[in-house]
Design an enzyme around this catalytic site. Structure first.
Site, PDB file in Angstrom:
ATOM      1  CG  HIS A  29      -2.050  -0.955   1.111  1.00 32.58           C
ATOM      2  ND1 HIS A  29      -2.664  -1.229  -0.077  1.00 32.58           N
ATOM      3  CD2 HIS A  29      -2.680  -1.703   2.041  1.00 32.58           C
ATOM      4  CE1 HIS A  29      -3.632  -2.110   0.126  1.00 32.58           C
ATOM      5  NE2 HIS A  29      -3.655  -2.426   1.395  1.00 32.58           N
TER       6      HIS A  29
ATOM      7  CE  LYS B 269     -13.431   4.861   1.533  1.00 31.57           C
ATOM      8  NZ  LYS B 269     -14.572   4.985   0.602  1.00 31.57           N
TER       9      LYS B 269
END
Length: 890
Positions: free
Chosen positions: A161, A556
């Site tokens: 990532h 999120k």
């Protein structure tokens, strides 16, 4: 005009900050030395007046941090505003180098403390396998405790990532500087050796200063693979057997080496690097094939050198240590395979059969790496069988210490890493599978996407054939929302090989990410286990099953508080279902480094898991800067794995499980109120009209995508009109850069306020591990925020309503966290962590002000105008510097 502080004034301000931070003397000396050397380089290599400008800004931000009532913050803003573009560039780079040096000093001090603890008598057992095992023996008895140790499994999975903003060239220079700092500490003071070492340190710091901290181009997936290989080469290969030895010492109570170990290898290294293709078009089947080959080459090199080293050390004569008949037979077989090498080795090892056999085994490993079929091993099991023949022979001849010394370390390395090193895992989005299947079953012409998806399955089969089943076969399905999403993987595998072919062996792993998916998980699993291929694999593995939980997208989706509680409930429900079905469950935690992505200390998170959701096994993703922070140094890596293994062992203790279960029941009403109120508050913000473009305006979210951090795109589409298309990583990264850290805490203040009873919440903090972990992580996240700087970022968006919502929630959350944890500020009950934050925060403030300068210029520019490359470079430099200063950025 802002006047420059005198050197005395600068030292006075810095001294006040250092006194407040309570830095240990040895670490303070390291920081001062490295800071002095950096100052020397800035004066020597920077443009005229750079050092003085850096000191002016440094003094102002430190004073603003230590005395919020002063006008120092305004002075710092004025100083930054007065810099020329060239000077702003230099100042950002200077502060970034400073962070690298401070991080180095702190890591060096951690290693120093670990070594001091290791040499202490008696050693401190807290947070170690030794302590956990002793406590477990007291609670459940020796047999049950030993069974717990034998069943340990720790499975970190390295991912690529894009949150590691540091270039590999910078990392290499820092590692060389670390070695020099160690030499300086170990060597004599005041002589030529000290001067030579300091000259070397100046050279490295000058190299850091002159090396651009940002990459020109994004790394390719194979660049990312090679970066991870550095951790294996420098640390893991040699550290893993030391970890096992340390655990074996703890279990035995005396030093190992003279008897067979009781500890089984419990570390398994997984990798998504080169295998994770969810949203990354650059990871192809060919990339996955190359990633597996690169990893194998590294481990075979390691095994080749280790086998040769062990062989060279086995200078045991046949008179003192007669070889067994099996070893004699092995030697004859090896000689028949390569007579020339055998003759050469026999000549150099007369009467030393054990040595000769080991040196021939080293030749066989070389042949395996070079793919010489006549001499190569077909599988690591063959190599292990040969090693055990030698080990058994040594034991029979009375040479137990040689059998269970370095040779045992080599056996542990081969058992842990095989010939594959990392277990390559593939990840793909469920929607891609559905799209490809629809095309295949409609009989239409195969698209490029379809051919690529099918080729992935053929690649997995090839990797398994070449390197063994452990080398590949775990297939993660992102956004699993039905049992069909999992069954589709097996259907695609059959399409890939055709009617007459044999599909690869697959462990299909669901990834439950959103709030709704987490709640649906038990029902989906109950349905899929009856699917023929799923059921067949379940039986073949002894009813072992793996399920992955996503922290990023759930946070999120509904906010960090509701996501934390939903994840706990999902784990509890899945664990209960698995026990009822007699399934050995492994939960795979998709955690990142930042708090908004499940970050924080892994050991405390493990101890807060629901009953039977660990059961001796823990798997998690490790990414970006976290990989190098936890595994980059051998001492730190050993301590990290020791702590995690201790937590895994302790998590299954009846007392810990009873504590978690009891607390979850006792505070169920508190959890329900917190979940409802925090989610409503989060939705009030993120579902407000115009939120997504406002978010892109008040943070450097768009600009982060310009940084050459990783091969993976920052978002799934081109629009920021909706958060749906934004990946969770830049969502977290952007809020962190704005010094708001919203993804880690927003909604908690409202949640705590909805409960309202301070004593109940303090009781929860004392008695409920999940709640305590959440509060501690939020305290860390908030400690890295800065309200004055946050206000400056939020002002970029011209939405007072949204800015007010963020600032009000920040204040409310900070107030409640301090009231619950006690003390006069955040992290008062975590002095070491508090020190680390205070050590960096004023310097991060300086970089944030420079980043703001660049952001304002970009936001104020005419939309039709060309982006000023100097302004863009300043912004990207500041992003890299802030990431270095805050550390757990994504």
């Amino acid at each position: 005009m802002v006047s420059s502080p005198t050197p005395t004034e600068v030292l006075d301000v810095v001294g006040r900050l250092e006194a407040e931070k309570g830095i240990p003397e040895q670490m303070r000396a390291d920081v001062r030395l490295l800071g002095r050397l950096l100052g020397h380089i800035l004066s020597e290599s920077g443009s005229a007046g750079l050092f003085e400008d850096v000191e002016r800004l440094r003094a102002a931000t430190i004073e603003a941090y230590t005395d919020p009532t002063s006008d120092a913050f305004d002075r710092a803003v004025e100083i930054v505003g007065g810099f020329t573009p060239e000077r702003a560039d230099e100042v950002v780079r200077a502060f970034t180098v400073y962070f690298h040096l401070v991080n180095l000093a702190e890591e060096h001090h951690r290693v120093r403390v670990l070594r001091e603890r290791d040499g202490a008598s008696p050693r401190d057992p807290r947070g170690t396998v030794a302590g956990a095992y002793a406590a477990l023996v007291d609670e459940v008895g020796e047999d049950a405790a030993l069974k717990g140790v034998e069943g340990l499994e720790f499975h970190p999975v390295f991912t690529a990532h894009p949150t590691e903003a540091r270039r590999r060239a910078v990392s290499t220079s820092i590692r060389r500087l670390s070695e020099l700092l160690g030499e300086l500490e170990a060597g004599p003071r005041g002589g030529g050796a000290e001067k030579r070492t300091q000259r070397g340190m100046l050279e490295e710091i000058d190299t850091l200063w002159r090396t651009s901290p940002i990459r020109r181009d994004k790394p390719s997936p194979l660049d990312e693979v090679r970066t991870v290989m550095n951790v294996f080469d420098d640390t893991l290969f040699t550290t893993v057997p030391e970890i096992y030895r340390h655990v074996d010492d703890a279990v035995r109570g005396t030093g190992t080496g003279g008897a067979a170990p009781v500890v089984k290898p419990f570390v398994r290294i997984g990798s998504w690097v080169g295998g994770d293709r969810d949203g990354n078009p650059f990871v192809t089947a060919e990339i996955s094939r190359s990633a597996a080959a690169i990893a194998s080459d590294h481990v075979l090199h390691g095994l080749e050198r280790a086998t040769q080293r062990v062989g060279r050390g086995l200078t045991l004569s046949e008179a003192s240590t007669p070889p067994s008949a099996d070893v004699e037979a092995l030697w004859e077989r090896l000689r028949g395979l390569d007579e020339e090498s055998a003759a050469e080795i026999a000549k150099r090892s007369p009467g030393e059969t054990h040595r000769a056999v080991m040196l021939m085994l080293s030749r066989k490993i070389t042949a395996t790496r070079e793919r010489n079929a006549d001499l190569a091993y077909r599988a690591p099991e063959e190599f292990l069988a040969d090693l055990r023949v030698v080990q058994d022979s040594l034991v029979a001849a009375g040479a137990a210490r040689q059998a269970y010394g370095e040779l045992q370390d080599l056996i542990w390395q081969a058992e842990t890493f095989g010939f594959h090193l990392t277990e390559l895992e593939v990840r793909q989005h469920s929607a891609v599978h559905a799209k490809v299947l629809a095309e295949l079953e409609s009989g239409s012409v195969r698209s490029e996407l379809t051919e690529e998806v099918l080729e992935v399955f053929r690649t997995i089969a090839d990797v398994q054939e070449r390197f063994g089943l452990r080398a590949a076969g775990r297939y993660i399905v992102s956004f699993t929302q039905s049992a069909e999403d999992l069954a589709n993987v097996h259907r695609l595998a059959r399409h890939a090989v055709g009617a007459s072919g044999t599909p690869p062996v697959l462990d299909v792993i669901p990834l439950f990410e959103t709030f709704d998916d987490l709640q649906a998980a038990p029902g989906i699993m109950a349905e899929i286990v009856d699917h023929p291929e799923f059921a067949s694999r379940l039986e073949a593995t002894g009813r072992k099953l793996e399920i992955m939980l996503g922290y990023s997208d759930s946070s999120k989706d509904v906010g960090p508080v509701a996501a934390t509680l939903a994840l706990y409930e999902a784990q509890a429900d899945i664990a209960e279902w698995a026990r009822a079905k007699d399934i050995e469950l492994t939960l795979f935690h998709g955690r990142g480094g930042a708090l908004g992505r499940g970050g924080g200390p892994a050991n405390s998170a493990i101890l807060a898991q629901p009953p039977h959701s660990v059961d001796g096994r823990f798997k998690l993703t490790e990414q970006g800067e976290v990989i190098f922070a936890r595994y980059g140094d051998p001492d730190i890596a050993q301590r990290h794995v020791d702590q995690v293994a201790a937590a895994i062992l302790t998590a299954g203790a009846p007392s810990n499980e009873a504590r978690n279960h009891g607390a979850a029941d006792r505070f169920a009403d508190v959890a329900a109120r917190m979940e409802t109120s925090s989610r409503a508050r989060f939705f009030e913000l993120v579902k407000a009209d115009g939120f997504a473009p406002w978010f892109a305006t008040v943070t450097p979210m768009e600009e982060v995508g310009l940084l050459a951090l990783g091969s993976r795109p920052a978002r799934r589409g081109l629009s920021v009109e909706s958060l749906e298309d934004l990946r969770a990583i830049p969502w977290v990264f952007a809020w962190t850069q704005a010094r708001i850290n919203l993804a880690g805490w927003f909604g908690l203040g409202t949640a705590l306020q909805s409960v309202g009873d301070e004593q109940v919440l303090r009781d929860a903090y004392a008695e409920w591990p999940l709640f305590r972990t959440m509060i501690d992580n939020v305290a860390m996240s908030l400690a890295k925020t800065d309200e004055r700087i946050a206000r400056e970022y939020l002002a970029l968006g011209d939405r007072d309503d949204l800015a007010g919502l963020v600032l009000d929630e920040m204040s409310l959350t900070r107030d409640w966290v301090i009231r619950i944890t006690g003390g006069d500020g955040l992290l008062s009950n975590k002095p070491v962590l508090q020190r680390a934050v205070k050590l960096r925060s004023p310097y991060v403030d300086a970089l944030s002000l420079l980043q703001l300068r660049a952001l304002r210029a970009l936001r104020d520019a005419d939309e039709t105008a060309e982006t000023d490359p100097e302004v863009q470079r300043l912004l990207l430099l500041a992003v890299s510097g802030v990431a270095a200063g805050l550390q757990n950025t994504g």
